[in-house]
Design a protein around this motif. Sequence first.
Motif, PDB file in Angstrom:
ATOM      1  N   ALA A 159     -25.083  33.201 -38.042  1.00  0.00           N
ATOM      2  CA  ALA A 159     -23.537  32.992 -38.016  1.00  0.00           C
ATOM      3  C   ALA A 159     -23.719  33.663 -36.423  1.00  0.00           C
ATOM      4  N   TYR A 160     -24.388  34.738 -36.447  1.00  0.00           N
ATOM      5  CA  TYR A 160     -24.154  35.866 -34.656  1.00  0.00           C
ATOM      6  C   TYR A 160     -25.015  34.000 -34.282  1.00  0.00           C
ATOM      7  N   ALA A 161     -26.247  33.870 -34.202  1.00  0.00           N
ATOM      8  CA  ALA A 161     -26.935  32.714 -33.425  1.00  0.00           C
ATOM      9  C   ALA A 161     -25.972  31.914 -33.149  1.00  0.00           C
ATOM     10  N   GLU A 162     -25.413  31.095 -34.281  1.00  0.00           N
ATOM     11  CA  GLU A 162     -24.215  29.934 -33.602  1.00  0.00           C
ATOM     12  C   GLU A 162     -23.226  29.737 -32.843  1.00  0.00           C
ATOM     13  N   THR A 163     -23.152  31.197 -32.094  1.00  0.00           N
ATOM     14  CA  THR A 163     -22.292  31.229 -31.042  1.00  0.00           C
ATOM     15  C   THR A 163     -22.355  31.075 -30.187  1.00  0.00           C
ATOM     16  N   GLU A 164     -23.685  30.646 -30.602  1.00  0.00           N
ATOM     17  CA  GLU A 164     -24.427  30.460 -28.630  1.00  0.00           C
ATOM     18  C   GLU A 164     -25.166  29.699 -28.131  1.00  0.00           C
ATOM     19  N   ILE A 165     -25.893  29.289 -29.805  1.00  0.00           N
ATOM     20  CA  ILE A 165     -26.764  28.266 -29.362  1.00  0.00           C
ATOM     21  C   ILE A 165     -26.125  26.967 -30.231  1.00  0.00           C
ATOM     22  N   ASP A 166     -26.661  25.566 -30.462  1.00  0.00           N
ATOM     23  CA  ASP A 166     -26.271  24.352 -30.973  1.00  0.00           C
ATOM     24  C   ASP A 166     -26.495  24.620 -32.356  1.00  0.00           C
ATOM     25  N   SER A 167     -26.407  23.798 -33.746  1.00  0.00           N
ATOM     26  CA  SER A 167     -26.513  23.808 -34.163  1.00  0.00           C
ATOM     27  C   SER A 167     -28.254  23.652 -34.708  1.00  0.00           C
ATOM     28  N   TRP A 209     -37.256  16.527 -24.222  1.00  0.00           N
ATOM     29  CA  TRP A 209     -37.891  17.824 -23.074  1.00  0.00           C
ATOM     30  C   TRP A 209     -38.522  18.484 -24.849  1.00  0.00           C
ATOM     31  N   GLN A 210     -36.745  18.309 -25.415  1.00  0.00           N
ATOM     32  CA  GLN A 210     -37.009  18.907 -26.723  1.00  0.00           C
ATOM     33  C   GLN A 210     -37.331  18.659 -27.588  1.00  0.00           C
ATOM     34  N   PHE A 211     -37.359  17.307 -27.935  1.00  0.00           N
ATOM     35  CA  PHE A 211     -37.934  16.274 -29.278  1.00  0.00           C
ATOM     36  C   PHE A 211     -39.024  17.115 -28.995  1.00  0.00           C
ATOM     37  N   PHE A 212     -40.186  16.328 -28.040  1.00  0.00           N
ATOM     38  CA  PHE A 212     -41.233  16.913 -27.536  1.00  0.00           C
ATOM     39  C   PHE A 212     -41.158  18.351 -28.376  1.00  0.00           C
ATOM     40  N   ALA A 213     -40.668  19.267 -27.563  1.00  0.00           N
ATOM     41  CA  ALA A 213     -40.818  20.830 -28.188  1.00  0.00           C
ATOM     42  C   ALA A 213     -40.875  21.176 -29.969  1.00  0.00           C
ATOM     43  N   GLY A 250     -34.053  24.393 -24.051  1.00  0.00           N
ATOM     44  CA  GLY A 250     -32.755  24.635 -23.659  1.00  0.00           C
ATOM     45  C   GLY A 250     -31.650  25.968 -23.288  1.00  0.00           C
ATOM     46  N   ALA A 251     -32.398  27.004 -22.947  1.00  0.00           N
ATOM     47  CA  ALA A 251     -31.689  27.422 -21.805  1.00  0.00           C
ATOM     48  C   ALA A 251     -31.026  27.045 -20.923  1.00  0.00           C
ATOM     49  N   SER A 252     -32.517  26.270 -19.817  1.00  0.00           N
ATOM     50  CA  SER A 252     -32.183  25.744 -18.910  1.00  0.00           C
ATOM     51  C   SER A 252     -31.628  24.370 -18.911  1.00  0.00           C
TER      52      SER A 252
END
Length: 294
Positions: A84-92, A272-276, A140-142
């Motif tokens: 729950a905390y993680a998804e306040t900052e990163i996509d689901s 690039w996220q797809f490849f990762a 993701g951060a970039s």
Amino acid sequence: MQNSTLKWIYLVVLSIIWGSSFILIKKGLVGLTPIQLGALRILFTAFFLLLIGWKSLRTIKKAEWKWIIISGVLGTGLPVFLFAYAETEIDSAIAAILNSSVPLLTLLLGLTLFGATFLKRQLLGVLVGLSGATALILIGASINPSQNYWYALLVISAGVMYAFNVNIIKKYMQDISAIAIATGNFIFLIPPALVLLVYSDFFNQELLRSQEVQLSLGYIVILALFGTAMAKVMFNKLVQISNPVFASSVTYLMPIISVMWGVLDDEKFTIWQFFASLVIIVGVYLVNKKTKTT
């Protein structure tokens, strides 16, 4: 039905259910705080499980309750709040992909703490999968500078807890029914969840009248019934009829479902996220592929 067939059915169904859980968490956070979401998820799930599994608690031996409590804390109690905390900052979708590192973590813990045997290819898979997870976080951060990707570590932490849990179930709770494990887990999570819910000011009348809160509650009820209660019982059974690494491979398919939901909800997902993500999946594949034992 034979276990060899049943385990694959469980794996696919769990992938669909848990793959959809991340978008439900995201929607639930619209009107609720992470503490409220986690506490409500536990309480709703406990209610559903007690309705169907109360009698199964009699089958648990006194010496087994220790493992039931530990499993409850590591398998649900802490991870529901971390996600729950993680998804306040990163996509689901990203949270779901990072969660696919669970089979790798399961193998590592199984080798180091639970006396599991290992394969050469599995060791390579661990290294490949973890490199993919690292790349996914950095990419993701970039592309999402407004998001705090340090929160991705919360997902990894939850993954470590899941890995501990699945090894504990396999080693110490093989003879306990899946419904008894799940129900027993939540019996001991009810008091702390209630305390946290009261502490979070959830019972404020003005808050409860909010349309956003009411809609979020609907999402959490669905999440608790399917994504936690039903899935928890199925997963416990899957661990018992297969092995820890196979059972944790449910995270192999979950990202496919989660990314679909994320794209539909306008989340960014680059090539690039797809490849990762593929690198992580290759790692999980290598972990599960049979080869000569060392």
